[in-house]
Scaffold this active site. Structure first.
Site, mmCIF file in Angstrom:
data_model
loop_
_atom_site.group_PDB
_atom_site.id
_atom_site.type_symbol
_atom_site.label_atom_id
_atom_site.label_comp_id
_atom_site.label_asym_id
_atom_site.label_seq_id
_atom_site.Cartn_x
_atom_site.Cartn_y
_atom_site.Cartn_z
ATOM 1 N N GLU A 36 -7.431 3.989 16.021
ATOM 2 C CA GLU A 36 -6.974 2.602 15.918
ATOM 3 C C GLU A 36 -6.136 2.228 17.121
ATOM 4 O O GLU A 36 -5.336 3.024 17.602
ATOM 5 C CB GLU A 36 -6.068 2.404 14.698
ATOM 6 C CG GLU A 36 -6.726 2.491 13.363
ATOM 7 C CD GLU A 36 -5.718 2.253 12.235
ATOM 8 O OE1 GLU A 36 -4.650 1.666 12.482
ATOM 9 O OE2 GLU A 36 -6.014 2.691 11.124
ATOM 10 N N GLU A 95 -1.921 -8.343 6.326
ATOM 11 C CA GLU A 95 -2.063 -8.196 7.780
ATOM 12 C C GLU A 95 -3.014 -9.235 8.364
ATOM 13 O O GLU A 95 -3.760 -8.963 9.298
ATOM 14 C CB GLU A 95 -2.490 -6.767 8.109
ATOM 15 C CG GLU A 95 -1.362 -5.779 7.849
ATOM 16 C CD GLU A 95 -1.657 -4.356 8.304
ATOM 17 O OE1 GLU A 95 -2.830 -3.932 8.262
ATOM 18 O OE2 GLU A 95 -0.697 -3.661 8.678
ATOM 19 N N ARG A 108 0.860 -1.184 0.000
ATOM 20 C CA ARG A 108 0.000 0.000 0.000
ATOM 21 C C ARG A 108 0.894 1.231 0.000
ATOM 22 O O ARG A 108 2.115 1.106 0.029
ATOM 23 C CB ARG A 108 -0.906 -0.020 1.211
ATOM 24 C CG ARG A 108 -0.145 0.122 2.499
ATOM 25 C CD ARG A 108 -1.068 -0.077 3.661
ATOM 26 N NE ARG A 108 -0.560 0.584 4.833
ATOM 27 C CZ ARG A 108 -1.018 0.357 6.071
ATOM 28 N NH1 ARG A 108 -1.995 -0.509 6.275
ATOM 29 N NH2 ARG A 108 -0.521 0.987 7.091
ATOM 30 N N HIS A 155 -2.806 -9.679 12.100
ATOM 31 C CA HIS A 155 -3.013 -8.536 12.993
ATOM 32 C C HIS A 155 -4.253 -8.773 13.849
ATOM 33 O O HIS A 155 -5.256 -9.286 13.376
ATOM 34 C CB HIS A 155 -3.184 -7.261 12.165
ATOM 35 C CG HIS A 155 -3.042 -6.024 12.985
ATOM 36 N ND1 HIS A 155 -4.061 -5.533 13.767
ATOM 37 C CD2 HIS A 155 -1.997 -5.192 13.175
ATOM 38 C CE1 HIS A 155 -3.639 -4.449 14.386
ATOM 39 N NE2 HIS A 155 -2.390 -4.221 14.040
ATOM 40 N N ASN A 184 -5.055 7.606 5.119
ATOM 41 C CA ASN A 184 -4.723 6.795 6.285
ATOM 42 C C ASN A 184 -3.246 6.998 6.590
ATOM 43 O O ASN A 184 -2.395 6.712 5.751
ATOM 44 C CB ASN A 184 -4.977 5.308 5.978
ATOM 45 C CG ASN A 184 -4.779 4.430 7.190
ATOM 46 O OD1 ASN A 184 -5.501 4.567 8.186
ATOM 47 N ND2 ASN A 184 -3.801 3.544 7.125
ATOM 48 N N GLU A 185 -2.998 7.548 7.752
ATOM 49 C CA GLU A 185 -1.612 7.697 8.213
ATOM 50 C C GLU A 185 -0.682 8.275 7.144
ATOM 51 O O GLU A 185 0.243 7.605 6.669
ATOM 52 C CB GLU A 185 -1.069 6.352 8.691
ATOM 53 C CG GLU A 185 -1.812 5.836 9.890
ATOM 54 C CD GLU A 185 -1.298 4.488 10.362
ATOM 55 O OE1 GLU A 185 -0.531 3.851 9.638
ATOM 56 O OE2 GLU A 185 -1.678 4.088 11.457
HETATM 57 C C1 GLA Z 1 -1.879 1.171 10.944
HETATM 58 C C2 GLA Z 1 -2.814 1.225 9.796
HETATM 59 C C3 GLA Z 1 -3.681 0.036 9.669
HETATM 60 C C4 GLA Z 1 -2.931 -1.216 9.985
HETATM 61 C C5 GLA Z 1 -2.322 -1.094 11.325
HETATM 62 C C6 GLA Z 1 -1.564 -2.323 11.729
HETATM 63 O O1 GLA Z 1 -2.296 1.848 12.037
HETATM 64 O O2 GLA Z 1 -3.604 2.365 9.780
HETATM 65 O O3 GLA Z 1 -4.129 0.025 8.360
HETATM 66 O O4 GLA Z 1 -1.951 -1.406 9.026
HETATM 67 O O5 GLA Z 1 -1.398 -0.036 11.314
HETATM 68 O O6 GLA Z 1 -0.998 -2.156 12.987
#
Ligand code: GLA
Length: 675
Positions: free
Chosen positions: A304, A352, A112, A355, A150-151
């Site tokens: 998150e 993931e 990604r 996760h 996202n981030e």
């Molecule tokens: C980040 C991302 C998520 C995921 C988590 C895994 O916070 O925003 O998409 O990848 O990490 O810890």
């Protein structure tokens, strides 16, 4: 930032990815969500290829159906713009929009975040899908907010970044002469004749120019912010008025200057992943929360966290249900309006798939899901907490800690006197000391409002501008107590050393003059004359007007000043030239606070392992008591526990691992009873 983000309940749920599952699983998910009292999911974070499978062709019927079912279940949602994960068609059509590493490697598709933030094609595609989603869903009654991207944090060193970096520098410096002076390009023959000669910092033969390096970090943050603002503008242009946020990420990397970002959001949101399963995890929860609340200037959203695991050294260690619940309450105590997780259902495939999630691979019939349902029940009872106070802060803190990405980025430039120093470690150590003492803290930006803070600590803030010097002087003259720790104030904002003695930018204010910076070898520790233990860092220092609070006792520094205090106007400026061990830092900072009459939220609590945070609300205070210790404790207060309804008037017992949220009249007294 506009107004406080105040939902009528604690938002509970997580990232839901229905595009990864069949419709039967959607139904099961919705049943489980109802059972766990989930009220919010985040949709769309990685759905770009499902929403726009080929360029310009949008497919939204699946999302329409998902939203219909969610709405029927009474569950709201954050809708993400999926721009963190461009689909394969985008990469194929725009290979120039893939990010380039400093060594010139152009990354390929396959994960990604494979985009170059400055690539026009990327920006256009991102705006288009943001607009499209806003036109379709922008006034949906279940929409709690926009989760943009996202981030943000993917750096690009390619040709698009080069063009944008040059333009950014031209705006910042105006003339190439000004840039040459700021970057000290006379060294190593780096003088540029025009902005066209400038590149992003790329792999080069030896050390790069630190001024170029820090400017590139600033530029990258501004560039990503511009991309976020563009998305926000598309959403507003489509008529959607829902709050806008983007999720910041801590603690391992930091590519954003959060204060300027927060100013462009309606609410700050944070992703928080713990980096230790040891006792410091609780301090880390508090650290992330205090940062997010400070950036936001009020309530914020925990977007998150991991429900089950803490990733340490390549292993995912169990968090445990009780601890997970205590952590959720810890974030809320310090201003979060939510307990949201990555993710709802653990993926069966994809990168993931291991996760943690609220619904594990084992499914709803599992210990994990049981704890999730327990959490949902507790959070429902915390609805009264979400209303912010009519005036004043959410959490009253008289201690401020300076926080700015410049400090972080400066200490990441190469070849400093020691490469064993980290900004975040220094700031976290400072915050940890106050946390261990039970004393509330805020983070403050350079030039920020300090009227609430009687004590300000400036840890490891290496670059300091003229304006910041004046701001600190004014604070101290006006009666503030300032504590500056080593590495602060050595350079100006261009990372040019202020010569004549260290720490040059703050020498006058601190009344000291350092001649030599003397890092210690690994493992070497010494004592100062006041008994505190030091490691990592010492300096050859003399006073120029300051009083000596402690001297070195070792080697040829013996008898020379180590910690000093200058009286200035109505206040004082302490300089700590040595690296305290954590324990010594704890003792000294607590003593400094206590000398100013700044004490813990609940006396005696911290030492017993009880974290006490008073979150102010609308007409009531909510005292969060989180028991991380090992012996049962009893508190007495004129109020009830929101979680159980039990009264604390005659004393309320809190079991180890347990938690209580007392609803109290503002400023009502609380006592910790000794058994
Ligand atoms: C980040 C991302 C998520 C995921 C988590 C895994 O916070 O925003 O998409 O990848 O990490 O810890």
């Amino acid at each position: 930032m506009t107004g406080a983000f105040a939902p009528s309940q604690i938002l509970f749920g997580g990232d839901w990815s229905p595009e990864q599952w069949d419709a039967a699983t959607w139904d099961e998910d919705l049943d489980l969500m109802r059972e766990a009292r989930v009220n919010t999911v985040t949709l769309g974070v990685f759905s770009w290829s499902s929403l726009e499978p080929t360029e310009g062709a949008f497919v939204t019927d699946w999302l329409d159906e998902v939203l219909e079912r969610l709405t029927a279940a009474g569950i709201g949602f954050f809708l993400a713009t999926p721009t963190a994960s461009p689909p394969p068609w985008f990469t194929r059509a725009h290979p120039d929009a893939l990010p380039v590493r400093p060594d010139g490697t152009r990354l390929t598709h396959g994960s990604r975040d494979t985009y170059a933030i400055s690539a026009p094609a990327y920006r256009e595609a991102a705006r288009r899908i943001a607009r499209r989603l806003a036109e379709r869903y922008g006034d949906h009654p279940g929409l709690r907010g926009w989760h943009l991207h996202n981030e943000y944090g993917t750096l690009d060193h390619g040709p698009h970044a080069e063009t944008a970096f040059r333009a950014w520098l031209e705006t910042r410096y105006g003339t190439i002469e000004a840039l040459n002076a700021a970057w000290s390009t006379a060294f190593w023959s780096q003088g540029c004749a025009s902005f066209a000669e400038i590149t992003p910092p790329r792999a080069t033969q030896y050390l790069p120019n630190p001024s170029q390096a820090i400017d590139f970090r600033r530029f990258s943050s501004d560039e990503m912010l511009a991309a976020m603002v563009e998305q926000r503008e598309e959403i507003r242009a489509a008529g959607s008025t829902a709050p806008v946020t983007t999720n910041f990420m801590l603690p391992t990397w930091n590519h954003l200057e959060q204060w300027s970002w927060a100013a462009q959001e309606d609410v700050v949101s944070l992703d928080h992943y713990l980096d230790t399963d040891g006792p410091d995890a609780e301090a880390h929860v508090a650290y992330g929360s205090d940062l997010a609340r400070s950036w936001s200037g009020g309530p914020w959203v925990l977007m998150e966290q991991n429900a089950t695991g803490i990733r340490v050294d390549g292993r995912t260690l169990a968090k445990g249900a009780e601890r997970m619940i205590r952590h959720c309450l810890g974030y809320i105590a310090r201003g979060s309006q939510s307990s949201l997780f990555f993710q709802w259902r653990q993926s069966a495939g994809g990168a993931e798939q291991w996760h943690g999630a609220l619904v594990p691979h084992a499914g709803g019939r599992s210990r994990v899901f049981e704890s999730v349902a327990t959490l949902g029940g507790l959070l429902e009872r915390l609805a009264p907490v979400t209303a912010p106070p009519a005036e004043g802060p959410l959490v009253r803190a008289e201690v401020g800690i300076l926080w700015h990405a410049d400090g972080w980025w400066a200490l990441e430039t190469p070849d400093l006197p020691s490469s064993h120093l980290s900004y975040s470690a220094e700031v976290r150590a400072t915050h940890r000391s106050f946390w261990r003492a039970g004393i509330p803290t805020d983070f403050v930006p350079p030039l920020g409002d300090l009227s609430a803070h009687r004590l300000l600590v400036v840890p490891a803030h290496y670059p300091v501008s003229d304006e910041e010097v004046a701001w600190l002087e004014e604070y101290v003259e006006g009666g503030g107590e300032l504590v500056v720790t080593y590495l602060s104030g050595l350079a100006d904002e261009h990372l040019r050393i202020a010569t004549g003695g260290y720490p040059g930018r703050l020498r006058d204010l601190l009344g000291v003059r350092g001649q030599e910076l003397l890092p210690l070898p690994d493992g070497e520790r010494h004592r100062l004359s006041d008994g505190s233990e030091i490691q990592e860092w010492t300096e050859l220092l003399e006073t120029e007007g300051a009083d000596v609070l402690a001297t070195y006792t070792h080697g040829d520094l013996a008898g020379r000043p180590a910690i000093t205090r200058a009286r200035r106007g109505a206040g004082g400026a302490v300089y700590v030239s040595a690296g305290w061990t954590q324990e010594s830092r704890d003792r000294r900072l607590e003593a400094l606070a206590s000398a100013l009459g700044i004490g813990p939220t609940l006396p005696g609590a911290a030492a017993a392992g009880l974290e006490a945070v008073r979150r102010r609300g609308d007409g009531a205070d909510h005292l969060f008591l989180l028991h991380h210790g090992e012996r049962p404790l009893t508190v007495r207060a004129p109020g009830d526990d929101l979680l159980t309804g039990a009264s604390a008037r005659e004393g309320l017992r809190i079991a180890p691992g347990g938690a209580t949220v007392l609803s109290l009249a503002p400023d009502a007294p609380v006592e910790l009873l000794q058994d």
